[in-house]
Scaffold this motif. Structure first.
Motif, short mmCIF file in Angstrom:
data_model
loop_
_atom_site.label_atom_id
_atom_site.label_comp_id
_atom_site.label_asym_id
_atom_site.label_seq_id
_atom_site.Cartn_x
_atom_site.Cartn_y
_atom_site.Cartn_z
N VAL A 1 93.63 2.62 67.76
CA VAL A 1 93.59 2.35 66.33
C VAL A 1 92.14 2.00 65.97
CG1 VAL A 1 94.34 0.76 64.52
CG2 VAL A 1 95.98 1.56 66.23
N PRO A 2 91.56 2.68 64.99
CA PRO A 2 90.18 2.36 64.58
C PRO A 2 90.12 1.05 63.80
CG PRO A 2 91.08 4.10 63.18
CD PRO A 2 92.12 3.81 64.23
N ALA A 3 89.01 0.33 64.02
CA ALA A 3 88.79 -0.95 63.34
C ALA A 3 87.31 -1.09 63.04
CB ALA A 3 89.27 -2.09 64.23
N PHE A 4 86.97 -2.15 62.34
CA PHE A 4 85.58 -2.48 62.07
C PHE A 4 85.33 -3.92 62.48
CE2 PHE A 4 86.52 0.93 59.09
CZ PHE A 4 85.43 1.77 59.27
N ALA B 1 95.06 -8.36 61.36
CA ALA B 1 96.07 -8.01 60.34
C ALA B 1 95.54 -6.89 59.44
CB ALA B 1 96.44 -9.23 59.51
N THR B 2 94.30 -6.97 59.04
CA THR B 2 93.70 -5.93 58.21
C THR B 2 93.73 -4.58 58.94
OG1 THR B 2 92.25 -7.50 57.11
CG2 THR B 2 91.57 -5.20 57.06
N THR B 3 93.35 -4.60 60.21
CA THR B 3 93.34 -3.37 61.00
C THR B 3 94.74 -2.78 61.12
OG1 THR B 3 91.42 -4.11 62.25
CG2 THR B 3 92.79 -2.41 63.27
N LEU B 4 95.71 -3.62 61.38
CA LEU B 4 97.09 -3.12 61.54
C LEU B 4 97.60 -2.52 60.24
CD1 LEU B 4 98.61 -6.00 63.71
CD2 LEU B 4 97.94 -3.70 64.48
N ILE B 5 97.39 -3.20 59.15
CA ILE B 5 97.87 -2.70 57.85
C ILE B 5 97.14 -1.42 57.48
CG2 ILE B 5 97.94 -3.20 55.38
CD1 ILE B 5 98.60 -6.12 56.21
N ALA B 6 95.83 -1.36 57.73
CA ALA B 6 95.07 -0.13 57.44
C ALA B 6 95.58 1.04 58.28
CB ALA B 6 93.59 -0.36 57.69
N ALA B 7 96.15 0.75 59.43
CA ALA B 7 96.71 1.80 60.30
C ALA B 7 98.15 2.12 59.94
CB ALA B 7 96.62 1.36 61.76
N GLY B 8 98.67 1.50 58.89
CA GLY B 8 100.03 1.78 58.45
C GLY B 8 101.09 0.97 59.18
N ILE B 9 100.67 -0.08 59.86
CA ILE B 9 101.61 -0.94 60.60
C ILE B 9 101.83 -2.21 59.79
CG2 ILE B 9 102.01 -2.23 62.74
CD1 ILE B 9 100.00 -0.21 64.06
N SER B 10 102.98 -2.39 59.22
CA SER B 10 103.24 -3.57 58.41
C SER B 10 104.19 -4.55 59.09
CB SER B 10 103.80 -3.18 57.04
OG SER B 10 104.99 -2.44 57.20
N ALA B 11 104.94 -4.10 60.08
CA ALA B 11 105.84 -4.99 60.83
C ALA B 11 105.17 -5.29 62.17
CB ALA B 11 107.19 -4.35 61.04
N PHE B 12 104.86 -6.56 62.40
CA PHE B 12 104.12 -6.96 63.61
C PHE B 12 105.05 -7.43 64.71
CE2 PHE B 12 100.28 -8.42 60.84
CZ PHE B 12 100.15 -7.14 60.34
N ARG B 13 106.22 -7.88 64.35
CA ARG B 13 107.18 -8.40 65.34
C ARG B 13 108.56 -8.37 64.70
NH1 ARG B 13 109.04 -13.51 64.50
NH2 ARG B 13 108.12 -14.61 62.74
N ASP B 14 109.57 -8.63 65.53
CA ASP B 14 110.94 -8.80 65.04
C ASP B 14 111.33 -10.26 65.22
OD1 ASP B 14 111.17 -6.12 64.47
OD2 ASP B 14 112.35 -5.65 66.24
N ASP B 15 112.15 -10.78 64.32
CA ASP B 15 112.62 -12.15 64.49
C ASP B 15 113.84 -12.15 65.41
OD1 ASP B 15 114.82 -11.38 62.96
OD2 ASP B 15 114.20 -12.48 61.18
N SER B 16 114.47 -13.30 65.55
CA SER B 16 115.59 -13.44 66.49
C SER B 16 116.81 -12.60 66.10
CB SER B 16 115.99 -14.90 66.62
OG SER B 16 116.40 -15.41 65.37
N ARG B 17 116.84 -12.12 64.87
CA ARG B 17 117.93 -11.25 64.42
C ARG B 17 117.48 -9.80 64.33
NH1 ARG B 17 120.28 -14.93 59.51
NH2 ARG B 17 120.94 -16.67 60.80
N ASP B 18 116.36 -9.49 64.98
CA ASP B 18 115.79 -8.14 65.03
C ASP B 18 115.36 -7.61 63.66
OD1 ASP B 18 115.97 -7.92 67.78
OD2 ASP B 18 118.02 -7.14 67.69
N ARG B 19 115.03 -8.53 62.77
CA ARG B 19 114.51 -8.13 61.46
C ARG B 19 112.99 -8.05 61.54
NH1 ARG B 19 117.58 -12.67 58.10
NH2 ARG B 19 116.27 -13.79 59.56
N PRO B 20 112.36 -7.02 60.99
CA PRO B 20 110.90 -6.89 61.07
C PRO B 20 110.18 -7.98 60.29
CG PRO B 20 111.81 -5.21 59.63
CD PRO B 20 112.98 -5.94 60.23
N ILE C 1 90.67 -0.34 69.00
CA ILE C 1 91.53 -1.26 69.75
C ILE C 1 92.78 -0.48 70.13
CG2 ILE C 1 90.62 -3.28 68.53
CD1 ILE C 1 93.30 -3.38 66.98
N LEU C 2 93.54 -1.02 71.05
CA LEU C 2 94.82 -0.42 71.43
C LEU C 2 95.94 -1.24 70.82
CD1 LEU C 2 94.33 0.42 75.22
CD2 LEU C 2 94.37 2.01 73.30
N VAL C 3 96.88 -0.54 70.20
CA VAL C 3 98.07 -1.21 69.65
C VAL C 3 99.27 -0.51 70.27
CG1 VAL C 3 99.38 -1.77 67.58
CG2 VAL C 3 96.87 -1.77 67.51
#
Length: 96
Positions: A22-25, A31-50, A15-17
């Motif tokens: 990014v490889p997936a199954f 969420a599993t794919t993102l975390i396995a790729a080392g991505i734990s912050a998916f978005r920022d909130d209104s105060r720019d916090r991950p 998939i493309l992130v």
């Protein structure tokens, strides 16, 4: 990081992130794919916090990402409830 022993997985796919391959199954959640790729912050909130995976059952909405699948319009989905699909493109709402 994924458990490697005694696990049966679906076929491998990419998939493309944010434009990165990014490889997936098949059968695993986005969420599993993102975390396995080392991505734990998916978005920022209104105060720019991950923000990232919190409840992992679709209740908290902390894992919203924008997804485009070929043939469909882009939409915001909960990564913890969305299965990966071939050709999927994911946009993380980060303001880095």
């Amino acid at each position: 990081m994924r458990i490697e022993d005694s696990v049966t997985r679906g076929p491998g796919l990419d998939i493309l992130v944010d434009g990165r391959v990014v490889p997936a199954f098949g059968g695993e959640t986005l969420a599993t794919t993102l975390i396995a790729a080392g991505i734990s912050a998916f978005r920022d909130d209104s105060r720019d916090r991950p923000r990232g995976l919190f409840c992992n059952m679709g209740t908290c909405c902390e894992c919203f990402v924008r997804v485009t699948v070929p043939g469909r319009a882009a939409r915001d989905v909960r990564a913890c409830l969305t299965l990966v699909a071939a050709g999927m493109a994911v946009e993380l709402a980060r303001h880095d």
